[in-house]
Design a protein around this motif. Structure first.
Motif, PDB file in Angstrom:
ATOM      1  N   MET A 138       7.290  21.337  -0.325  1.00 37.94           N
ATOM      2  CA  MET A 138       7.361  20.767  -1.652  1.00 37.94           C
ATOM      3  C   MET A 138       6.257  19.723  -1.797  1.00 37.94           C
ATOM      4  N   ASN A 139       5.534  19.733  -2.894  1.00 39.13           N
ATOM      5  CA  ASN A 139       4.445  18.780  -3.051  1.00 39.13           C
ATOM      6  C   ASN A 139       4.964  17.455  -3.591  1.00 39.13           C
ATOM      7  N   ASN A 140       4.140  16.410  -3.471  1.00 39.47           N
ATOM      8  CA  ASN A 140       4.543  15.069  -3.873  1.00 39.47           C
ATOM      9  C   ASN A 140       4.877  14.957  -5.345  1.00 39.47           C
ATOM     10  N   SER A 141       4.301  15.797  -6.208  1.00 42.64           N
ATOM     11  CA  SER A 141       4.560  15.685  -7.632  1.00 42.64           C
ATOM     12  C   SER A 141       6.015  16.002  -7.965  1.00 42.64           C
ATOM     13  N   SER A 142       6.695  16.750  -7.121  1.00 37.38           N
ATOM     14  CA  SER A 142       8.092  17.083  -7.390  1.00 37.38           C
ATOM     15  C   SER A 142       9.050  16.107  -6.702  1.00 37.38           C
ATOM     16  N   ARG A 143       8.510  15.096  -6.057  1.00 35.80           N
ATOM     17  CA  ARG A 143       9.326  14.109  -5.362  1.00 35.80           C
ATOM     18  C   ARG A 143       9.549  12.894  -6.254  1.00 35.80           C
ATOM     19  N   ASN A 144      10.567  12.157  -5.909  1.00 30.79           N
ATOM     20  CA  ASN A 144      10.853  10.922  -6.621  1.00 30.79           C
ATOM     21  C   ASN A 144       9.917   9.814  -6.174  1.00 30.79           C
ATOM     22  N   LYS A 145       9.667   8.867  -7.067  1.00 33.02           N
ATOM     23  CA  LYS A 145       9.017   7.614  -6.671  1.00 33.02           C
ATOM     24  C   LYS A 145      10.102   6.767  -6.044  1.00 33.02           C
ATOM     25  N   ILE A 146       9.781   6.129  -4.947  1.00 36.02           N
ATOM     26  CA  ILE A 146      10.762   5.304  -4.239  1.00 36.02           C
ATOM     27  C   ILE A 146      10.212   3.886  -4.153  1.00 36.02           C
ATOM     28  N   ILE A 147      11.011   2.942  -4.660  1.00 38.06           N
ATOM     29  CA  ILE A 147      10.664   1.532  -4.625  1.00 38.06           C
ATOM     30  C   ILE A 147      11.676   0.832  -3.727  1.00 38.06           C
ATOM     31  N   ILE A 148      11.182   0.158  -2.701  1.00 38.61           N
ATOM     32  CA  ILE A 148      12.035  -0.626  -1.812  1.00 38.61           C
ATOM     33  C   ILE A 148      12.040  -2.056  -2.343  1.00 38.61           C
ATOM     34  N   LEU A 149      13.197  -2.560  -2.669  1.00 41.05           N
ATOM     35  CA  LEU A 149      13.346  -3.943  -3.134  1.00 41.05           C
ATOM     36  C   LEU A 149      13.962  -4.751  -2.002  1.00 41.05           C
ATOM     37  N   GLY A 150      13.150  -5.619  -1.411  1.00 42.82           N
ATOM     38  CA  GLY A 150      13.549  -6.357  -0.216  1.00 42.82           C
ATOM     39  C   GLY A 150      12.884  -5.691   0.979  1.00 42.82           C
ATOM     40  N   TYR A 151      11.831  -6.303   1.499  1.00 38.26           N
ATOM     41  CA  TYR A 151      10.993  -5.651   2.508  1.00 38.26           C
ATOM     42  C   TYR A 151      11.086  -6.376   3.847  1.00 38.26           C
ATOM     43  N   GLY A 152      12.332  -6.616   4.284  1.00 33.11           N
ATOM     44  CA  GLY A 152      12.590  -7.187   5.599  1.00 33.11           C
ATOM     45  C   GLY A 152      12.855  -6.068   6.598  1.00 33.11           C
ATOM     46  N   TRP A 153      13.707  -6.336   7.571  1.00 34.73           N
ATOM     47  CA  TRP A 153      14.011  -5.353   8.620  1.00 34.73           C
ATOM     48  C   TRP A 153      14.495  -4.023   8.042  1.00 34.73           C
ATOM     49  N   VAL A 154      15.490  -4.081   7.193  1.00 35.91           N
ATOM     50  CA  VAL A 154      16.096  -2.855   6.646  1.00 35.91           C
ATOM     51  C   VAL A 154      15.150  -2.169   5.673  1.00 35.91           C
ATOM     52  N   GLY A 155      14.535  -2.943   4.776  1.00 35.15           N
ATOM     53  CA  GLY A 155      13.606  -2.351   3.813  1.00 35.15           C
ATOM     54  C   GLY A 155      12.437  -1.661   4.477  1.00 35.15           C
ATOM     55  N   GLN A 156      11.870  -2.302   5.498  1.00 36.84           N
ATOM     56  CA  GLN A 156      10.734  -1.693   6.196  1.00 36.84           C
ATOM     57  C   GLN A 156      11.151  -0.452   6.973  1.00 36.84           C
ATOM     58  N   ALA A 157      12.295  -0.482   7.603  1.00 35.47           N
ATOM     59  CA  ALA A 157      12.761   0.698   8.351  1.00 35.47           C
ATOM     60  C   ALA A 157      12.922   1.888   7.413  1.00 35.47           C
ATOM     61  N   ASN A 158      13.532   1.660   6.253  1.00 32.83           N
ATOM     62  CA  ASN A 158      13.707   2.733   5.277  1.00 32.83           C
ATOM     63  C   ASN A 158      12.361   3.214   4.751  1.00 32.83           C
ATOM     64  N   ALA A 159      11.477   2.278   4.414  1.00 33.17           N
ATOM     65  CA  ALA A 159      10.162   2.648   3.879  1.00 33.17           C
ATOM     66  C   ALA A 159       9.358   3.455   4.890  1.00 33.17           C
ATOM     67  N   LEU A 160       9.317   2.993   6.137  1.00 34.37           N
ATOM     68  CA  LEU A 160       8.569   3.709   7.174  1.00 34.37           C
ATOM     69  C   LEU A 160       9.128   5.106   7.415  1.00 34.37           C
ATOM     70  N   ALA A 161      10.446   5.221   7.439  1.00 34.42           N
ATOM     71  CA  ALA A 161      11.058   6.541   7.630  1.00 34.42           C
ATOM     72  C   ALA A 161      10.721   7.464   6.469  1.00 34.42           C
ATOM     73  N   LEU A 162      10.817   6.956   5.260  1.00 38.32           N
ATOM     74  CA  LEU A 162      10.541   7.785   4.082  1.00 38.32           C
ATOM     75  C   LEU A 162       9.079   8.218   4.023  1.00 38.32           C
ATOM     76  N   VAL A 163       8.161   7.321   4.365  1.00 41.62           N
ATOM     77  CA  VAL A 163       6.737   7.691   4.405  1.00 41.62           C
ATOM     78  C   VAL A 163       6.511   8.740   5.487  1.00 41.62           C
ATOM     79  N   ARG A 164       7.132   8.551   6.624  1.00 41.02           N
ATOM     80  CA  ARG A 164       6.994   9.536   7.710  1.00 41.02           C
ATOM     81  C   ARG A 164       7.520  10.910   7.282  1.00 41.02           C
ATOM     82  N   MET A 165       8.506  10.918   6.383  1.00 40.49           N
ATOM     83  CA  MET A 165       9.059  12.170   5.864  1.00 40.49           C
ATOM     84  C   MET A 165       8.186  12.755   4.758  1.00 40.49           C
TER      85      MET A 165
END
Length: 181
Positions: A1-28
């Motif tokens: 699936m290409n990026n155009s069919s994906r959702n935009k994801i905004i992480i609000l709060g970029y501490g331990w939990v926010g960064q872990a989620n962001a890094l995992a999502l980018v890796r995906m």
């Protein structure tokens, strides 16, 4: 699936939990942005290349739209008397009241405090700091509290669900009880 069919994801709060989620999502393979009121420190040094793909935004609603998902990863405070203070979480959610996108609460909140908070889905986090990114990629527990019924989960949530060992779907309060059990 290409990026155009994906959702935009905004992480609000970029501490331990926010960064872990962001890094995992980018890796995906997802496009991820973050917003925080303080300059964040990078907590996961082994992911230097992935951090470069997660861009800050200047305004919380900068990329708002019906296909935007906001992951609220703001922390709580616990007072000396043991009471949970969720004022920062509440303020973060309040800042999204005009958003056209959907809101996922990805913080830890006691069950009785959830009732007055405005969000669509609640995914309590079960992360350990040392393996948080890996635990986001392949969660042992996929626990989701559904406040606003969805026709379908966003792609990234379906990917997490498919990688999970144990799955529970219920109310936000039930999801919180499972977190604390």
């Amino acid at each position: 699936m290409n990026n155009s069919s994906r959702n935009k994801i905004i992480i609000l709060g970029y501490g331990w939990v926010g960064q872990a989620n962001a890094l995992a999502l980018v890796r995906m393979g997802h496009e991820v942005f973050y917003y925080d009121i303080v300059e964040p420190q990078k907590h996961y040094s082994e992911y230097t290349d992935l951090y470069k793909k997660i861009l800050p935004i200047n305004s919380l609603l900068e990329y708002d739209g019906p296909d935007t998902w906001y992951l609220v990863c703001v922390g709580d405070k616990v007072h000396d008397d043991g009471k949970q203070d969720i004022s920062l979480i509440s303020n973060a959610l309040e800042s999204l009241k005009l958003a056209k996108g959907r809101v996922m609460l990805r913080s830890t909140v006691l069950p009785h405090l959830l009732k007055d908070l405005k969000f669509d889905l609640y995914l309590p986090e079960f992360l350990h700091e040392m393996k948080a990114v890996e635990e986001c990629l392949s969660p042992f527990y996929f626990v989701v509290g559904i406040r606003t019924p969805l026709e379908k989960y966003p792609l990234f949530l379906n990917e997490w669900r498919a990688r999970a060992n144990k799955i529970f779907e219920g109310t936000p309060e039930e999801a919180s009880y499972i977190k604390y059990l």
